[in-house]
Design an enzyme around this catalytic site. Structure first.
Site, short mmCIF file in Angstrom:
data_model
loop_
_atom_site.label_atom_id
_atom_site.label_comp_id
_atom_site.label_asym_id
_atom_site.label_seq_id
_atom_site.Cartn_x
_atom_site.Cartn_y
_atom_site.Cartn_z
N LYS A 376 0.85 -1.20 0.00
CA LYS A 376 0.00 0.00 0.00
C LYS A 376 0.88 1.25 0.00
CE LYS A 376 -0.40 -0.33 5.03
NZ LYS A 376 -1.23 -0.86 6.13
N TYR A 603 15.00 30.55 6.53
CA TYR A 603 13.77 31.19 7.00
C TYR A 603 13.79 31.42 8.50
CZ TYR A 603 11.38 30.34 2.56
OH TYR A 603 11.00 30.35 1.26
C1 LIG Z 1 -0.54 -1.77 6.86
C2 LIG Z 1 -1.10 -3.04 7.27
C3 LIG Z 1 -0.28 -4.17 7.43
C4 LIG Z 1 1.22 -4.11 7.31
O1 LIG Z 1 1.79 -3.63 8.51
P1 LIG Z 1 3.35 -3.61 8.77
O2 LIG Z 1 3.47 -3.27 10.19
O3 LIG Z 1 3.94 -2.58 7.88
O4 LIG Z 1 3.89 -4.95 8.47
C5 LIG Z 1 -0.88 -5.38 7.71
N1 LIG Z 1 -2.21 -5.47 7.87
C6 LIG Z 1 -3.03 -4.40 7.76
C7 LIG Z 1 -4.49 -4.57 7.93
C8 LIG Z 1 -2.50 -3.15 7.47
O5 LIG Z 1 -3.31 -2.10 7.37
#
Ligand SMILES: *Cc1c(COP(=O)(O)O)cnc(C)c1O
Length: 711
Positions: A376, A603
């Site tokens: 994702k 800045y």
């Molecule tokens: C983002 C997510 C993961 C992955 O989590 P990590 O800690 O990066 O391994 C797994 N399951 C769900 C439902 C998530 O939203």
């Protein structure tokens, strides 16, 4: 773009063979063994050396498209380059054309047109129109046909070509076929051209870039040697019976090239642009070198050695061609200015480390539990398509994304296997779930009913809320959960939950997590008792795996660990594994300044120098994802750690380089990553920004080019 494409490739074997192929072309035009043994020369120059041009076609095809991806046609740039090169080559040989009386002929305009389009204006230049036309044919076919149909058509074209080339004698006495070929030869002197010869090898190159075969080295070697022997037999037989009109195309050349190219792919290493340029230069200039050597021999009256002795002649031509090519390449590199604009700031993705992490994670997963790679948010900033397609090579076949559009993006770019959408997708979009074969998370009973109403089968995983109180049907609502199995249009392929505190080693959190796990398994058991068996069960994300490795699931949804990171620098885990960070952030120094004491920087005049100092402005800022709230941050330059000073700006930041006198414009600064022995880890940077690596990396700006490298 140029930088990215260059670095992405790691097939040094192909680059080495380019030089060999260029030299093989020289043998065709100098017949080195002619003064020794005619048959030996025939075998070398009319059979073996015939692999050279198909090899160049295959290499062109191999790099024509981004890997695993035939959609975005990026061939325009490559074709334009070839057209330009062809133009230059035509001009280069004009003097020799004149000298040979090329323009004395009456039908000159038609001849020139025919030569430019098919035969080349000098004897070796037919390669360029062939490759240009060949790419045109291939791109047209790929746009209009299925991939394997394209392959089939190129084979048919090749067959037609064969009978105008090595197998001409077979059809020469069949009147209507002969008439057909006679018409063909009006347009093109040979059938080894862009229509009948190039497309098949271009296609084979494309095919090998998108479909890696996993045969062993031994099988490929045996395949290569067998087809080489076959080709020799084929060539000698055809020659013996005087069947050949020309000798470029053989049947056994196809498997021969297929295996040869695969063998070359075994030779891994950073590809070398110089080898590519030099081989192309050798190819273009060697006829000129033949002329020069001959002229030189006449002047010094050494024809008997430099011309009549075919081996020495060949060596002299090859030597001169290589020398000239190397010099021209050097000059060209000097002329070309480094393209600063492109290299302002970028992200380097080390794919070898990605593969390493997958191996480490697979080692600790129980048997039967597979990785579902969480890609994702653009694979936590690493580039989702490239990461997913690379993971596929490591035999990861399940992916998780946050949204429908992320899933569609992966599918459109050729990612296969399961793609689970972890978030909510509006039921009105159900058609897209079906069209792109995406698996949707059921977030509660009402949602299941709404999706079911779409009326077509949709693949789903049921999410159970076991205590996080985010998405999922409450674990106590067994009737609702069981009810989902009655909905006829939902294919329930799995059931999962998510742990809220699996990263913590505090007793309270551990107890809570154990309770979550128990809640989930109680649902699974009750559902099983009712006769429902969702095939895939999953619970853990990264910390679930590292702290609760004993859980026996079908998948582990691993995100951050695949990228070689933990969320926090100080996190301790039950299982310790050796993760290698995949991503580094780099930027260039845009200017170096000396300032006196009591000068403000940036800045708000947040930093004031208390003594004379040397500062450097670095072309990266918070719009690229470097958090503005980093306090006491540092970066690496020339293997040394130096502090960031003043406020971080949108597109730049300033560093103190007082102690590194040799820093200058264009130097590379490492914001996250390694420079010589020094390291700034993603975890450190995240701590300085008051966040976790997950956030820092997923917010990296789109403006940063992703450059993919291997160790
Ligand atoms: C983002 C997510 C993961 C992955 O989590 P990590 O800690 O990066 O391994 C797994 N399951 C769900 C439902 C998530 O939203």
């Amino acid at each position: 773009m140029g930088l990215k494409q260059m670095k992405e490739k790691e097939n040094i074997g192909i680059d080495y063979f380019r030089i060999i192929a260029a030299i093989l072309v020289i043998t065709i035009h100098t017949s080195p063994l002619l003064s020794v043994n005619e048959t030996a020369d025939f075998i070398l120059t009319r059979i073996l050396a015939r692999s050279a041009v198909p090899f160049f076609f295959m290499a062109t095809g191999f790099f024509l498209f981004p890997q695993n991806n035939l959609k975005p046609f990026k061939y325009n740039k490559s074709v334009l380059k070839i057209v330009k090169l062809y133009g230059i080559a035509i001009l280069l040989y004009l003097p020799l054309n004149f000298y040979a009386g090329y323009f004395a002929d009456k039908a000159v305009p038609i001849k020139i047109l025919k030569d430019i389009l098919f035969d080349g204006t000098f004897y070796h230049l037919w390669y360029f129109p062939a490759v240009i036309l060949g790419i045109g044919v291939i791109v047209f076919l790929i746009k209009h046909c299925r991939f394997h149909i394209v392959g089939f058509i190129t084979v048919i074209l090749y067959l037609i070509g064969l009978f105008g080339d090595s197998y001409y004698g077979v059809i020469a006495h069949i009147p209507f076929l002969k008439a057909f070929y006679d018409i063909l030869f009006l347009f093109s002197d040979y059938t080894r051209n862009g229509l009948f010869f190039a497309p098949l090898y271009l296609f084979m190159g494309i095919w090998l870039s998108t479909h890696r075969r996993r045969y062993s080295f031994k099988i490929k070697m045996v395949g290569f040697l067998l087809s080489l022997a076959l080709m020799m037999a084929e060539g000698l037989l055809l020659h013996h019976f005087s069947i050949q009109r020309h000798d470029s195309m053989y049947i056994a050349l196809i498997p021969c090239m297929y295996f040869l190219f695969q063998l070359l792919l075994f030779c891994k290493g950073k590809s070398n642009k110089n080898l590519r340029t030099i081989s192309m230069l050798i190819f273009i200039i060697h006829p000129w070198c033949i002329v020069l050597i001959r002229g030189f021999a006449k002047i010094i009256k050494a024809q008997s050695i430099l011309i009549d002795n075919s081996i020495i002649h060949f060596i002299a031509v090859t030597f001169l061609s290589i020398i000239v090519a190397v010099i021209l390449n050097k000059l060209w590199n000097k002329l070309k200015m480094p393209s600063f604009q492109e290299d302002r700031a970028w992200v380097e993705i080390n794919l070898s480390n990605l593969h390493h992490n997958v191996v480490q994670l697979k080692n600790i997963l129980p048997k039967g539990c597979e990785i579902m790679a969480v890609v994702k948010a653009n694979a936590y900033g690493h580039g989702d398509v490239r990461i997913a397609s690379e993971l596929q090579k490591s035999d990861v076949n399940a992916f998780a994304v946050a949204s429908l559009s992320e899933g569609i993006h992966l599918r459109k770019n050729g990612i296969k296997g399961t793609i689970l959408i972890l978030g909510y997708t509006c039921p009105q979009e159900a058609a897209k779930l079906v069209r792109y074969h995406l698996t949707q998370t059921i977030i509660d009973y009402n949602y299941a009913v709404a999706l079911n109403q779409y009326g077509k089968k949709i693949k789903t995983h049921i999410k159970i809320d076991t205590g996080m109180n985010r998405l999922g049907e409450n674990f106590n609502h067994i009737d609702e959960i069981a009810g989902m199995f009655h909905l006829p249009n939902l294919i329930i392929d799995g059931m999962y939950t998510h742990l809220s505190s699996s990263d913590s080693m505090l007793n309270d959190d551990i107890n809570f997590t154990i309770q979550q796990i128990e809640n989930f398994y109680s649902v699974v058991n009750k559902i099983n008792v009712l006769g429902y068996y969702p095939p895939k069960i999953h619970i853990q994300s990264t910390y679930g795996v590292l702290n609760y490795p004993e859980l026996n699931c079908s998948y582990a949804r691993i995100g951050v660990a695949i990228y070689g990171l933990l969320s926090n620098e100080t996190d301790q885990t039950e299982v310790k594994i050796d993760l290698h960070p995949v991503l580094s952030i780099k930027a260039r120094v845009s200017i170096v300044k000396n300032i006196s004491s009591n000068q403000p920087v940036g800045y708000g005049r947040k930093f004031i120098s208390d003594s004379p100092m040397k500062i450097a402005t670095v072309a990266i800022g918070y719009a690229d994802g470097i958090p503005r709230n980093i306090t006491c941050g540092s970066v690496l330059i020339k293997g040394e750690k130096v502090p960031i000073i003043g406020n971080i700006c949108m597109d730049q930041l300033t560093i103190d380089v007082t102690n590194i006198p040799e820093v200058c414009q264009g130097d590379i600064v490492t914001i996250i990553g390694q420079d010589c022995g020094e390291i700034i880890s993603g975890e450190q940077a995240a701590r300085q920004a008051g966040t976790i690596t997950n956030e820092l990396f997923s917010r990296l700006g789109e403006r940063l080019e992703r450059v993919y490298i291997f160790n």
